[in-house]
Design a protein around this motif. Sequence first.
Motif, PDB file in Angstrom:
ATOM      1  N   GLU A  67       4.116 -12.118  29.119  1.00  0.00           N
ATOM      2  CA  GLU A  67       3.851 -13.210  30.057  1.00  0.00           C
ATOM      3  C   GLU A  67       5.104 -14.052  30.288  1.00  0.00           C
ATOM      4  O   GLU A  67       5.340 -14.526  31.390  1.00  0.00           O
ATOM      5  N   LYS A  68       5.909 -14.224  29.249  1.00  0.00           N
ATOM      6  CA  LYS A  68       7.132 -15.006  29.388  1.00  0.00           C
ATOM      7  C   LYS A  68       8.101 -14.320  30.354  1.00  0.00           C
ATOM      8  O   LYS A  68       8.708 -14.965  31.208  1.00  0.00           O
ATOM      9  N   GLN A  69       8.246 -12.984  30.214  1.00  0.00           N
ATOM     10  CA  GLN A  69       9.104 -12.231  31.127  1.00  0.00           C
ATOM     11  C   GLN A  69       8.552 -12.303  32.551  1.00  0.00           C
ATOM     12  O   GLN A  69       9.298 -12.500  33.508  1.00  0.00           O
ATOM     13  N   PHE A  70       7.251 -12.162  32.690  1.00  0.00           N
ATOM     14  CA  PHE A  70       6.621 -12.190  34.010  1.00  0.00           C
ATOM     15  C   PHE A  70       6.809 -13.553  34.679  1.00  0.00           C
ATOM     16  O   PHE A  70       7.064 -13.636  35.877  1.00  0.00           O
ATOM     17  N   SER A  71       6.721 -14.618  33.894  1.00  0.00           N
ATOM     18  CA  SER A  71       6.846 -15.960  34.473  1.00  0.00           C
ATOM     19  C   SER A  71       8.271 -16.259  34.942  1.00  0.00           C
ATOM     20  O   SER A  71       8.488 -17.173  35.734  1.00  0.00           O
TER      21      SER A  71
END
Length: 101
Positions: free
Chosen positions: A74-78
């Motif tokens: 999720e951190k990479q996606f955000s």
Amino acid sequence: MRVIVFFDLPTKTKKDRREYTRFHKYLVKSGFVMMQESVYTKIALNQNAALDIACGVKKHKPPAGVVQILSVTEKQFSKMEMVIGTAASNVIATDERTLVL
């Protein structure tokens, strides 16, 4: 985690269009959300869930065409950036685990 599915499927014949429709309906029914044409994403709770989602996509892949699967946190996606166009107001960009809609 996010599972992102990219696909490029042929639609020249009636059979190809039927397979495209069947695959598209599978993605939507399975909870995938369209990011842009032929790019769909789904949230997974953990890496094991992401592997299960990927197995389901592989199982329902049409015989012709290309389907690619990418799992990111999720951190990479955000951290994804919009390079062209304006950000839509209905796009949720957060690295929080729980989203209340």
